[in-house]
Design a protein around this motif. Structure first.
Motif, PDB file in Angstrom:
ATOM      1  N   ILE A 100      -3.698  -2.362  -2.765  1.00  0.00           N
ATOM      2  CA  ILE A 100      -4.245  -1.995  -1.460  1.00  0.00           C
ATOM      3  C   ILE A 100      -3.204  -2.215  -0.359  1.00  0.00           C
ATOM      4  O   ILE A 100      -3.093  -1.416   0.577  1.00  0.00           O
ATOM      5  CB  ILE A 100      -5.532  -2.792  -1.177  1.00  0.00           C
ATOM      6  N   THR A 101      -2.431  -3.281  -0.473  1.00  0.00           N
ATOM      7  CA  THR A 101      -1.369  -3.529   0.506  1.00  0.00           C
ATOM      8  C   THR A 101      -0.330  -2.415   0.478  1.00  0.00           C
ATOM      9  O   THR A 101       0.102  -1.925   1.539  1.00  0.00           O
ATOM     10  CB  THR A 101      -0.684  -4.884   0.225  1.00  0.00           C
ATOM     11  N   GLN A 102       0.072  -2.007  -0.729  1.00  0.00           N
ATOM     12  CA  GLN A 102       1.023  -0.900  -0.842  1.00  0.00           C
ATOM     13  C   GLN A 102       0.444   0.367  -0.248  1.00  0.00           C
ATOM     14  O   GLN A 102       1.119   1.098   0.488  1.00  0.00           O
ATOM     15  CB  GLN A 102       1.387  -0.655  -2.312  1.00  0.00           C
ATOM     16  N   PHE A 103      -0.826   0.642  -0.545  1.00  0.00           N
ATOM     17  CA  PHE A 103      -1.472   1.843  -0.025  1.00  0.00           C
ATOM     18  C   PHE A 103      -1.523   1.833   1.499  1.00  0.00           C
ATOM     19  O   PHE A 103      -1.177   2.823   2.154  1.00  0.00           O
ATOM     20  CB  PHE A 103      -2.887   1.962  -0.595  1.00  0.00           C
ATOM     21  N   SER A 104      -1.962   0.722   2.077  1.00  0.00           N
ATOM     22  CA  SER A 104      -2.133   0.666   3.532  1.00  0.00           C
ATOM     23  C   SER A 104      -0.806   0.824   4.267  1.00  0.00           C
ATOM     24  O   SER A 104      -0.731   1.518   5.293  1.00  0.00           O
ATOM     25  CB  SER A 104      -2.807  -0.651   3.934  1.00  0.00           C
ATOM     26  N   THR A 105       0.259   0.209   3.758  1.00  0.00           N
ATOM     27  CA  THR A 105       1.563   0.349   4.407  1.00  0.00           C
ATOM     28  C   THR A 105       2.114   1.767   4.226  1.00  0.00           C
ATOM     29  O   THR A 105       2.754   2.302   5.137  1.00  0.00           O
ATOM     30  CB  THR A 105       2.554  -0.680   3.842  1.00  0.00           C
ATOM     31  N   CYS A 106       1.849   2.367   3.076  1.00  0.00           N
ATOM     32  CA  CYS A 106       2.277   3.750   2.857  1.00  0.00           C
ATOM     33  C   CYS A 106       1.574   4.696   3.821  1.00  0.00           C
ATOM     34  O   CYS A 106       2.196   5.600   4.397  1.00  0.00           O
ATOM     35  CB  CYS A 106       1.988   4.179   1.418  1.00  0.00           C
ATOM     36  N   VAL A 107       0.265   4.502   4.008  1.00  0.00           N
ATOM     37  CA  VAL A 107      -0.488   5.348   4.930  1.00  0.00           C
ATOM     38  C   VAL A 107       0.052   5.212   6.342  1.00  0.00           C
ATOM     39  O   VAL A 107       0.227   6.210   7.057  1.00  0.00           O
ATOM     40  CB  VAL A 107      -1.987   4.978   4.889  1.00  0.00           C
ATOM     41  N   THR A 108       0.341   3.987   6.751  1.00  0.00           N
ATOM     42  CA  THR A 108       0.910   3.764   8.080  1.00  0.00           C
ATOM     43  C   THR A 108       2.204   4.558   8.260  1.00  0.00           C
ATOM     44  O   THR A 108       2.410   5.230   9.279  1.00  0.00           O
ATOM     45  CB  THR A 108       1.188   2.269   8.305  1.00  0.00           C
ATOM     46  N   CYS A 109       3.075   4.493   7.246  1.00  0.00           N
ATOM     47  CA  CYS A 109       4.361   5.183   7.338  1.00  0.00           C
ATOM     48  C   CYS A 109       4.201   6.702   7.314  1.00  0.00           C
ATOM     49  O   CYS A 109       4.852   7.416   8.088  1.00  0.00           O
ATOM     50  CB  CYS A 109       5.270   4.732   6.194  1.00  0.00           C
ATOM     51  N   VAL A 110       3.341   7.215   6.427  1.00  0.00           N
ATOM     52  CA  VAL A 110       3.177   8.666   6.298  1.00  0.00           C
ATOM     53  C   VAL A 110       2.613   9.266   7.582  1.00  0.00           C
ATOM     54  O   VAL A 110       3.121  10.274   8.100  1.00  0.00           O
ATOM     55  CB  VAL A 110       2.268   9.008   5.107  1.00  0.00           C
TER      56      VAL A 110
END
Length: 314
Positions: A100-110
């Protein structure tokens, strides 16, 4: 009724298979992705340093480009090291909290990158279509405000989408045929009602894609009309050359995302999805600094000076 993810995170794990279906390619893929990641890091960090130390590049266009490079660096660093690690280890598991941490940071960047590309298109629109108002419209204070909005909206979108995952329940360890914690990973692994999560994904994914693409396409429509009205061939070439690099980046970035998420899943094999994801998650952060440095003479000149000074200092 299944217990929520926060109560299951210490028990349930995901196993990201990645490219384990192709054992003979593990070593070549490891070397390939390691090289791509190294180039992405050097390219984006080099772009940031070059823009920062060269006063000639302290303009709105390069200010946005500096932040785009920062987002690309963060984006690549979030996913690629884990991908590289999974190519050489037997244990490919990842906890739900880490996923979930990886997903949330990826969404922020995208999403931040989407907004940043829209801001860069708007910057070119003002520079070419309203050059007399450019210094006022794109003042340092306004540029800083626009970048703050980009990061803030990326964070807000990430919080909302992450919350829509936290209400899901996961009952057992799940094997995932992917290398990254995407939204579909959580939906396929959930054993609870997914309607709310799917609705939030649909709203935010389409809202961000539609709004940013609308700004980009509208800006370049006015830019092309303005360029066509120019009487000087050299003026038309100069105006178009300032937009060519961003048009290339936008085409690759949005083209890949639209190919992956606008074609029904039934038409995309697992390998195609993974290759497509690799392209926009791993390859594009490497390509962006290369494209901008190759097509912008100011950046090329600055990079040459930077490399020359580095060689002299050694």
């Amino acid at each position: 009724m299944a217990s929520p993810v926060k109560n299951q995170s210490s028990v349930v794990v995901f196993i990201l298979l990645g490219f384990s279906d192709y054992p003979e390619l593990q070593v070549p893929l490891f070397l390939l992705f390691l090289t791509v990641y190294a180039v992405a890091v050097v390219g984006n960090v080099g772009m940031i340093v070059t823009i920062k130390i060269n006063p000639k590049l302290h303009t709105p266009m390069y200010f946005f480009l500096k932040h785009l490079s920062f987002v690309d660096f963060c984006y690549s660093t979030i996913v690629t090291p884990k991908l590289i690690e999974n190519l050489v280890v037997e244990d490919r598991s990842i906890s739900i909290k880490a996923c979930i941490t990886q997903f949330s940071t990826c969404v922020t960047c995208v999403i931040t990158e989407m907004v940043m590309l829209a801001l860069m298109a708007y910057d070119r629109f003002v520079a070419i279509c309203n050059p007399l108002l450019y210094t006022v419209s794109m003042s340092p204070r306004r540029c800083a405000l626009l970048v703050t909005v980009a990061y803030s909206w990326g964070i807000i979108s990430s919080i909302v989408l992450t919350y829509s995952l936290l209400v899901l329940s996961f009952c057992e360890t799940k094997i995932i045929n992917n290398f990254v914690c995407e939204y579909s990973v959580f939906l396929s692994a959930s054993c609870s009602d997914k309607h709310f999560s799917e609705t939030m994904l649909f709203i935010f994914a389409n809202l961000n894609a539609f709004c940013t693409l609308l700004i980009i396409l509208t800006s370049y429509l006015f830019i092309f009309v303005t360029i066509l009205k120019m009487h000087s061939a050299s003026g038309r070439y100069k105006a178009f050359s300032t937009c060519a690099s961003q048009l290339t980046v936008v085409t690759i970035f949005y083209g890949t995302i639209l190919f992956l998420y606008c074609i029904p899943n039934s038409k995309n094999s697992g390998l195609v999805v993974k290759v497509g994801s690799i392209f926009y998650i791993v390859v594009i952060p490497m390509l962006n600094p290369l494209i901008y440095s190759l097509r912008n003479n100011d950046v090329k000149e600055s990079l040459r000076k930077l490399m020359y000074l580095k060689i002299i200092s050694q």
